[in-house]
Scaffold this active site. Structure first.
Site, PDB file in Angstrom:
ATOM      1  N   ASP A 175      10.832   5.255  -6.316  1.00 35.22           N
ATOM      2  CA  ASP A 175       9.390   5.489  -6.190  1.00 35.22           C
ATOM      3  C   ASP A 175       8.993   5.754  -4.734  1.00 35.22           C
ATOM      4  O   ASP A 175       8.650   4.830  -3.988  1.00 35.22           O
ATOM      5  CB  ASP A 175       8.630   4.280  -6.747  1.00 35.22           C
ATOM      6  N   SER A 178       5.320   4.605  -3.614  1.00 34.97           N
ATOM      7  CA  SER A 178       5.163   3.196  -3.255  1.00 34.97           C
ATOM      8  C   SER A 178       5.783   2.898  -1.899  1.00 34.97           C
ATOM      9  O   SER A 178       5.217   2.154  -1.088  1.00 34.97           O
ATOM     10  CB  SER A 178       5.794   2.306  -4.332  1.00 34.97           C
ATOM     11  N   GLN A 208      11.750   2.097 -10.278  1.00 35.15           N
ATOM     12  CA  GLN A 208      11.151   1.495  -9.082  1.00 35.15           C
ATOM     13  C   GLN A 208      11.940   1.819  -7.825  1.00 35.15           C
ATOM     14  O   GLN A 208      11.370   2.026  -6.750  1.00 35.15           O
ATOM     15  CB  GLN A 208      11.037  -0.013  -9.265  1.00 35.15           C
ATOM     16  N   TYR A 218      -2.943   2.858 -12.408  1.00 31.62           N
ATOM     17  CA  TYR A 218      -3.894   3.409 -11.450  1.00 31.62           C
ATOM     18  C   TYR A 218      -5.322   3.111 -11.923  1.00 31.62           C
ATOM     19  O   TYR A 218      -5.581   2.880 -13.102  1.00 31.62           O
ATOM     20  CB  TYR A 218      -3.733   4.924 -11.320  1.00 31.62           C
ATOM     21  N   ARG A 225       6.113   5.235 -13.579  1.00 33.56           N
ATOM     22  CA  ARG A 225       6.029   3.845 -13.133  1.00 33.56           C
ATOM     23  C   ARG A 225       6.626   2.936 -14.204  1.00 33.56           C
ATOM     24  O   ARG A 225       5.917   2.237 -14.939  1.00 33.56           O
ATOM     25  CB  ARG A 225       4.586   3.482 -12.805  1.00 33.56           C
TER      26      ARG A 225
END
Length: 403
Positions: free
Chosen positions: A136, A139, A133, A235, A128
């Site tokens: 990912d 996500s 991004q 998280y 992360r």
């Protein structure tokens, strides 16, 4: 290099790893794409769609595996434990597999692929960081799941979400509680608000309060003795037993006043935290709905049954484990974009470059050269520290199949 797009063998999986529109990005840098016939049909993409974008269609699965240097899958072996084993005999040593494989939930599957000499990249292990991004997949798929969870709840609830003033009187808006403000939770908040519900949300990480309120929901604050519950990578981390009991009791009070509860709380590699007890369900009004997006790891609700919809104490409890598959076209589009970005990050002049100095490559490399490569997975398997061969280069250029 040749990359093969194969039909997903999980009976409930409708996504495909690459869509036709994604192929041009690979062919532009010198890659060839082969597609198993029918691979994209369940997501709405025909063989002709792939051919029109420059892909080669192969008639059977063994031919696709034989032709490819790289196999891309939505669900590789660890995420497809039963049907996925049918592919084991098709792999050849040195072949590269890229996909979701639930490495933290099923590290033994990574060991099986390593034993066959497979180089495995587990997309769930994408770090992360800002640079990653666009790769990912967790996500991306969580976005779909959060949206779809709200639609399922709205369909199941015996009342409508928005407040309406009608000739027959005023209809009061539904009250929705979202537990967990990760990507799925935030998307669920936004979707429920768009449908007109009154939304509140809870997360053990106070840092997400601003994000929740920016979407028009109320942030629920519980008294948990100053819990610091933000773990690595943003998280949530596990609470103490006393904090869990306090959390369950306070959430029960809030849930009893709600029409819908959508729970998304998860801790990577561990069972889902139990947040909604059977007693809390008893206190909910008849006709209320719980959509438990943590069902795959046991569920946030004590009564959740994975991939089942049940009614307990008059409350509908849904435990879906693969909502993105129910929106296969856009889910495949998002997955494919993430996957292409991941491939391009390792593509150098038409070859695949495994650069262990690259954090993205290093973190996602689960198996290589007959070994489980991820130290995190090795610890789970009690394998001890990874010892690399002195001849293993830090940057490995893998040329394509010459056949």
């Amino acid at each position: 290099m040749k990359v093969a797009v194969v039909h997903e063998t999980d009976p409930l999986e409708r996504r495909v790893a690459l869509i036709p529109a994604a192929i041009a990005s690979l062919t532009k840098v010198g890659w060839e794409v082969v597609v198993e016939t029918g691979a994209g049909e369940s997501a709405g993409f025909s063989d002709a769609d792939y051919q029109n974008k420059g892909a080669q269609i192969v008639d059977d699965r063994p031919a696709a595996f034989q032709a490819a240097d790289v196999i891309v899958q939505v669900r590789a072996l660890g995420a497809n434990l039963e049907a996925g084993r049918g592919d084991l005999e098709l792999f050849r040593a040195g072949q590269i597999v890229i996909g979701s494989c639930d490495p933290l939930g099923n590290p033994q599957a990574v060991q099986e692929l390593a034993d066959r000499g497979i180089t495995l990249f587990a997309l769930e292990l994408i770090p992360r960081i800002t640079r990653a991004q666009s790769m990912d997949v967790l996500s991306s798929m969580a976005t779909i799941a959060g949206y779809k969870a709200v639609l399922k709840a709205a369909d199941q609830l015996p009342k409508i979400f928005p407040m309406l003033m009608t000739a027959a009187g005023t209809l009061v808006a539904a009250k929705v509680l979202v537990i967990g403000a990760g990507v799925a939770g935030l998307q669920a908040i936004a979707s429920a608000r768009r449908l007109g519900a009154v939304v509140q949300a809870y997360d053990v990480r106070p840092v997400v309060k601003e994000q929740i309120e920016s979407l028009g929901a109320k942030f629920v604050e519980l008294k948990l003795d100053n819990a610091d519950a933000e773990g690595q990578g943003g998280y949530a981390k596990q609470l103490s037993d006393d904090q869990v009991k306090m959390q369950q009791a306070q959430l029960a009070d809030i849930i009893s006043e709600c029409d819908v509860c959508i729970s998304t709380a998860a801790i990577p590699g561990r069972p889902s935290p139990l947040l909604i007890t059977a007693d809390a369900v008893k206190r909910m009004r008849a006709g209320s709905v719980i959509v438990d997006l943590a069902a795959e790891r046991g569920g946030n609700c004590e009564l959740t049954q994975a991939d089942q919809s049940i009614i307990a104490e008059g409350v509908s409890i849904l435990g879906p484990t693969n909502l993105p598959s129910e929106v296969p076209q856009h889910a495949s589009q998002m997955f494919a974009k993430n996957l292409v970005n991941f491939l391009l990050n390792m593509s150098k002049e038409g070859e695949l470059e495994i650069d262990l100095e690259d954090e993205i490559v290093r973190n996602t490399l689960a198996a290589r050269d007959g070994q489980v490569h991820s130290q995190r997975l090795r610890d789970m398997l009690d394998l001890g520290p990874l010892v690399l061969s002195p001849t293993t280069p830090p940057v490995d250029h893998l040329a394509g199949n010459s056949e």
